[in-house]
Design a protein around this motif. Structure first.
Motif: not given
Length: 273
Positions: A73-89
């Motif tokens: 879960i912690l790995i998923g949270l970190l990876a998903a957060a980075v991925s979502a910010v990258l998608a937003l930018v």
């Protein structure tokens, strides 16, 4: 008293988040218990004392499962957060920085989406030496295209709004327009997309770890737990894979429920239902 749809959604969201938080907390607290061995209790079937049984080293499978899930879960949270910010930018940049930038970002989106997730994730993880860093970077770099495409389409639609066109004629910079006018409208899509990325990130992290290309065997990740359990199914220790697998499915479903609930709550029409 009959609850309306919005209240039911809030209750479902609260229960999902509470259960996921409890799994994370229990996993963090059971770190030592997950690694403790005791050969006097090895291969114990599920019972009152050991709800998930024990493995061939006498380790408590409930503690190992909770520890593995909390790590995933912690790995998923970190990876998903980075991925979502990258998608937003990238979504905002693609729709606001001209045709050349838009073509380049669209090409990257099509390129990443054209390669199967698990294959690209394996290649990135192996290239970075596997382990924790390889898994996080691999998941983060393979899960952004769908959200980026959605945000790009939303920005293109917002650019036709009168207030944004007026801001452009008044000489406002693209950064000012993006910060003051675009981001507030994109926040609901970003939050929902971020939450819905979690189950994909967790499943893919578990998958490559199960295949031996993710986290090391010293870490009690859920993929490691399931991979080791496969060797002992033929000897009758069915509980080694059944309970960790079921709990993983439940966690993924709860993340999906949380994302769908947020999507419904952020829909303005839901207040009247």
């Amino acid at each position: 008293m009959r609850l309306n749809r919005r209240q039911r959604v809030l209750i479902g969201l609260g229960v999902s988040l509470l259960f996921l938080a409890a799994v994370c907390a229990a996993g963090i607290l059971s770190g030592e218990a997950a690694m403790a061995t005791d050969f006097s209790r090895k291969n114990t079937a599920p019972c009152v004392k050991y709800l998930f049984g024990t493995d061939w080293l006498g380790r408590d499978m409930l503690a190992r499962t909770l520890k593995g899930l909390s790590l995933s879960i912690l790995i998923g949270l970190l990876a998903a957060a980075v991925s979502a910010v990258l998608a937003l930018v990238l979504g905002i940049v693609s729709a606001t920085m001209g045709k050349a930038v838009d073509a380049a970002v669209t090409f990257c989106i099509d390129l990443v989406m054209g390669v199967p997730h698990i294959l690209l994730l394996l290649l990135i993880s192996v290239a970075l030496g596997k382990g924790l860093r390889g898994v996080i970077v691999g998941v983060a770099l393979t899960h952004w295209p769908s959200l980026a495409r959605l945000i790009r389409a939303e920005v293109i639609q917002l650019k036709e709004s009168p207030y944004i066109q007026i801001a452009e004629k008044l000489g406002k910079s693209k950064w000012y327009i993006a910060r003051k006018h675009l981001l507030p409208h994109l926040l609901p899509q970003f939050v929902v997309g971020l939450v819905l990325l979690f189950p994909h990130a967790i499943l893919h992290e578990s998958s490559i770890t199960f295949l031996g290309f993710g986290l090391s065997t010293e870490q009690p990740a859920i993929g490691i737990v399931l991979s080791e359990a496969m060797k002992y199914l033929v000897t009758g220790e069915w509980w080694l894979a059944l309970f960790p697998g079921l709990l993983l499915v439940i966690v993924v479903i709860l993340f999906y429920v949380a994302g769908e609930s947020l999507q419904k709550l952020m829909n303005p029409g839901s207040v009247h239902e």
